[in-house]
Scaffold this motif. Structure first.
Motif, PDB file in Angstrom:
ATOM      1  N   SER A  13      49.018  55.017  62.164  1.00  0.00           N
ATOM      2  CA  SER A  13      49.626  56.347  62.180  1.00  0.00           C
ATOM      3  C   SER A  13      49.869  56.770  63.622  1.00  0.00           C
ATOM      4  CB  SER A  13      48.725  57.361  61.463  1.00  0.00           C
ATOM      5  OG  SER A  13      47.465  57.415  62.087  1.00  0.00           O
ATOM      6  N   ASN A  14      50.769  57.703  63.799  1.00  0.00           N
ATOM      7  CA  ASN A  14      51.106  58.266  65.115  1.00  0.00           C
ATOM      8  C   ASN A  14      51.675  57.240  66.086  1.00  0.00           C
ATOM      9  OD1 ASN A  14      50.122  60.822  64.281  1.00  0.00           O
ATOM     10  ND2 ASN A  14      48.051  60.142  64.722  1.00  0.00           N
ATOM     11  N   ALA A  15      52.332  56.213  65.568  1.00  0.00           N
ATOM     12  CA  ALA A  15      52.951  55.214  66.437  1.00  0.00           C
ATOM     13  C   ALA A  15      54.206  55.796  67.088  1.00  0.00           C
ATOM     14  CB  ALA A  15      53.308  53.974  65.633  1.00  0.00           C
ATOM     15  N   VAL A  16      54.489  55.333  68.297  1.00  0.00           N
ATOM     16  CA  VAL A  16      55.641  55.810  69.054  1.00  0.00           C
ATOM     17  C   VAL A  16      56.524  54.616  69.400  1.00  0.00           C
ATOM     18  CG1 VAL A  16      56.357  56.941  71.202  1.00  0.00           C
ATOM     19  CG2 VAL A  16      54.302  57.720  70.007  1.00  0.00           C
ATOM     20  N   ALA A  17      57.828  54.748  69.168  1.00  0.00           N
ATOM     21  CA  ALA A  17      58.762  53.667  69.480  1.00  0.00           C
ATOM     22  C   ALA A  17      58.538  53.171  70.899  1.00  0.00           C
ATOM     23  CB  ALA A  17      60.196  54.141  69.301  1.00  0.00           C
ATOM     24  N   GLY A  18      58.510  51.839  71.058  1.00  0.00           N
ATOM     25  CA  GLY A  18      58.311  51.229  72.359  1.00  0.00           C
ATOM     26  C   GLY A  18      56.877  50.795  72.615  1.00  0.00           C
ATOM     27  N   GLN A  19      55.931  51.310  71.847  1.00  0.00           N
ATOM     28  CA  GLN A  19      54.542  50.898  72.021  1.00  0.00           C
ATOM     29  C   GLN A  19      54.368  49.442  71.606  1.00  0.00           C
ATOM     30  OE1 GLN A  19      52.499  53.806  69.520  1.00  0.00           O
ATOM     31  NE2 GLN A  19      51.436  54.571  71.322  1.00  0.00           N
ATOM     32  N   VAL A  20      53.383  48.791  72.215  1.00  0.00           N
ATOM     33  CA  VAL A  20      52.960  47.457  71.813  1.00  0.00           C
ATOM     34  C   VAL A  20      51.472  47.558  71.503  1.00  0.00           C
ATOM     35  CG1 VAL A  20      52.674  45.057  72.522  1.00  0.00           C
ATOM     36  CG2 VAL A  20      54.706  46.336  73.227  1.00  0.00           C
ATOM     37  N   ILE A  21      51.089  47.058  70.340  1.00  0.00           N
ATOM     38  CA  ILE A  21      49.715  47.177  69.877  1.00  0.00           C
ATOM     39  C   ILE A  21      49.164  45.770  69.655  1.00  0.00           C
ATOM     40  CG2 ILE A  21      48.226  48.036  68.025  1.00  0.00           C
ATOM     41  CD1 ILE A  21      50.544  50.093  67.460  1.00  0.00           C
ATOM     42  N   MET A  22      47.972  45.497  70.171  1.00  0.00           N
ATOM     43  CA  MET A  22      47.308  44.233  69.932  1.00  0.00           C
ATOM     44  C   MET A  22      46.144  44.491  68.986  1.00  0.00           C
ATOM     45  SD  MET A  22      45.519  41.443  72.483  1.00  0.00           S
ATOM     46  CE  MET A  22      46.851  41.524  73.622  1.00  0.00           C
ATOM     47  N   VAL A  23      46.058  43.682  67.918  1.00  0.00           N
ATOM     48  CA  VAL A  23      45.002  43.827  66.931  1.00  0.00           C
ATOM     49  C   VAL A  23      44.248  42.504  66.863  1.00  0.00           C
ATOM     50  CG1 VAL A  23      44.457  44.307  64.519  1.00  0.00           C
ATOM     51  CG2 VAL A  23      46.425  45.431  65.592  1.00  0.00           C
ATOM     52  N   GLU A  24      42.961  42.551  67.172  1.00  0.00           N
ATOM     53  CA  GLU A  24      42.112  41.367  67.089  1.00  0.00           C
ATOM     54  C   GLU A  24      41.227  41.525  65.862  1.00  0.00           C
ATOM     55  OE1 GLU A  24      39.942  39.154  70.557  1.00  0.00           O
ATOM     56  OE2 GLU A  24      38.704  40.818  69.863  1.00  0.00           O
ATOM     57  N   VAL A  25      41.329  40.559  64.939  1.00  0.00           N
ATOM     58  CA  VAL A  25      40.600  40.635  63.674  1.00  0.00           C
ATOM     59  C   VAL A  25      39.551  39.528  63.648  1.00  0.00           C
ATOM     60  CG1 VAL A  25      40.779  40.583  61.165  1.00  0.00           C
ATOM     61  CG2 VAL A  25      42.640  41.560  62.524  1.00  0.00           C
ATOM     62  N   LYS A  26      38.297  39.926  63.454  1.00  0.00           N
ATOM     63  CA  LYS A  26      37.194  38.969  63.374  1.00  0.00           C
ATOM     64  C   LYS A  26      36.821  38.799  61.905  1.00  0.00           C
ATOM     65  CE  LYS A  26      32.477  38.118  64.920  1.00  0.00           C
ATOM     66  NZ  LYS A  26      31.311  38.705  65.602  1.00  0.00           N
ATOM     67  N   GLN A  27      36.818  37.551  61.454  1.00  0.00           N
ATOM     68  CA  GLN A  27      36.432  37.250  60.077  1.00  0.00           C
ATOM     69  C   GLN A  27      34.937  37.510  59.907  1.00  0.00           C
ATOM     70  OE1 GLN A  27      37.001  37.058  56.708  1.00  0.00           O
ATOM     71  NE2 GLN A  27      38.740  35.782  57.263  1.00  0.00           N
ATOM     72  N   LEU A  65      51.889  43.823  67.625  1.00  0.00           N
ATOM     73  CA  LEU A  65      52.854  44.637  66.886  1.00  0.00           C
ATOM     74  C   LEU A  65      53.698  45.410  67.890  1.00  0.00           C
ATOM     75  CD1 LEU A  65      50.368  46.088  64.255  1.00  0.00           C
ATOM     76  CD2 LEU A  65      52.030  44.276  63.868  1.00  0.00           C
ATOM     77  N   ARG A  66      55.013  45.316  67.743  1.00  0.00           N
ATOM     78  CA  ARG A  66      55.913  46.117  68.583  1.00  0.00           C
ATOM     79  C   ARG A  66      56.478  47.214  67.704  1.00  0.00           C
ATOM     80  NH1 ARG A  66      61.465  45.503  70.483  1.00  0.00           N
ATOM     81  NH2 ARG A  66      61.565  43.532  69.358  1.00  0.00           N
ATOM     82  N   VAL A  67      56.333  48.455  68.154  1.00  0.00           N
ATOM     83  CA  VAL A  67      56.765  49.614  67.380  1.00  0.00           C
ATOM     84  C   VAL A  67      58.260  49.839  67.612  1.00  0.00           C
ATOM     85  CG1 VAL A  67      56.390  52.062  66.931  1.00  0.00           C
ATOM     86  CG2 VAL A  67      54.466  50.630  67.663  1.00  0.00           C
ATOM     87  N   LEU A  68      59.035  49.763  66.522  1.00  0.00           N
ATOM     88  CA  LEU A  68      60.477  50.013  66.606  1.00  0.00           C
ATOM     89  C   LEU A  68      60.780  51.492  66.390  1.00  0.00           C
ATOM     90  CD1 LEU A  68      61.791  46.938  64.594  1.00  0.00           C
ATOM     91  CD2 LEU A  68      61.543  47.183  67.071  1.00  0.00           C
ATOM     92  N   THR A  69      60.177  52.063  65.357  1.00  0.00           N
ATOM     93  CA  THR A  69      60.226  53.503  65.093  1.00  0.00           C
ATOM     94  C   THR A  69      58.810  53.904  64.709  1.00  0.00           C
ATOM     95  OG1 THR A  69      60.631  53.418  62.698  1.00  0.00           O
ATOM     96  CG2 THR A  69      62.572  53.237  64.133  1.00  0.00           C
ATOM     97  N   SER A  70      58.584  55.157  64.419  1.00  0.00           N
ATOM     98  CA  SER A  70      57.221  55.589  64.086  1.00  0.00           C
ATOM     99  C   SER A  70      56.688  54.929  62.820  1.00  0.00           C
ATOM    100  CB  SER A  70      57.164  57.109  63.942  1.00  0.00           C
ATOM    101  OG  SER A  70      58.006  57.533  62.876  1.00  0.00           O
ATOM    102  N   THR A  71      57.565  54.294  62.043  1.00  0.00           N
ATOM    103  CA  THR A  71      57.116  53.672  60.796  1.00  0.00           C
ATOM    104  C   THR A  71      57.559  52.218  60.616  1.00  0.00           C
ATOM    105  OG1 THR A  71      59.058  54.525  59.619  1.00  0.00           O
ATOM    106  CG2 THR A  71      57.049  55.879  59.561  1.00  0.00           C
ATOM    107  N   THR A  72      58.263  51.630  61.592  1.00  0.00           N
ATOM    108  CA  THR A  72      58.690  50.238  61.469  1.00  0.00           C
ATOM    109  C   THR A  72      58.200  49.420  62.664  1.00  0.00           C
ATOM    110  OG1 THR A  72      60.844  50.688  62.475  1.00  0.00           O
ATOM    111  CG2 THR A  72      60.724  50.757  60.064  1.00  0.00           C
ATOM    112  N   PHE A  73      57.832  48.165  62.375  1.00  0.00           N
ATOM    113  CA  PHE A  73      57.181  47.338  63.377  1.00  0.00           C
ATOM    114  C   PHE A  73      57.676  45.902  63.292  1.00  0.00           C
ATOM    115  CE2 PHE A  73      54.481  50.617  61.734  1.00  0.00           C
ATOM    116  CZ  PHE A  73      53.878  51.184  62.838  1.00  0.00           C
ATOM    117  N   LEU A  74      57.595  45.186  64.425  1.00  0.00           N
ATOM    118  CA  LEU A  74      57.768  43.734  64.445  1.00  0.00           C
ATOM    119  C   LEU A  74      56.390  43.149  64.719  1.00  0.00           C
ATOM    120  CD1 LEU A  74      61.024  43.075  66.503  1.00  0.00           C
ATOM    121  CD2 LEU A  74      60.694  42.904  64.029  1.00  0.00           C
ATOM    122  N   GLY A  75      55.983  42.167  63.906  1.00  0.00           N
ATOM    123  CA  GLY A  75      54.659  41.588  64.046  1.00  0.00           C
ATOM    124  C   GLY A  75      54.717  40.157  64.546  1.00  0.00           C
TER     125      GLY A  75
END
Length: 81
Positions: A13-27, A65-75
């Motif tokens: 939530s609250n994503a802003v176009a142009g942001q890049v988010i890194m998510v590290e998931v530990k099993q 994840l690259r934020v394209l719009t507040s609700t769309t992303f490229l992963g």
């Protein structure tokens, strides 16, 4: 960083176009958990499907994840062990 302790559905939530988010998931340890990505994420991989999460106990998978719009992303899959 997210440590899985059960099956998980991701939300952003609250994503802003142009942001890049890194998510590290530990099993989790001893148990393999699944994850579900939000439907507005387009994966930039062969076939366009979400990459596989490692099933190695306490293993890591890192996504970008690259934020394209507040609700769309490229992963992107960054790496896994």
């Amino acid at each position: 960083t997210i440590t899985l302790s059960g099956n998980t559905t991701y939300k952003i939530s609250n994503a802003v176009a142009g942001q890049v988010i890194m998510v590290e998931v530990k099993q989790g340890s001893r148990t393999t958990y699944t994850k579900t990505w939000f439907s507005t994420n387009t994966w930039v991989v062969s076939g366009g499907s979400a990459p596989n999460q490692t099933i190695v106990s306490k293993g890591y998978t890192t996504y970008g994840l690259r934020v394209l719009t507040s609700t769309t992303f490229l992963g992107y899959l960054i790496g896994t062990n």
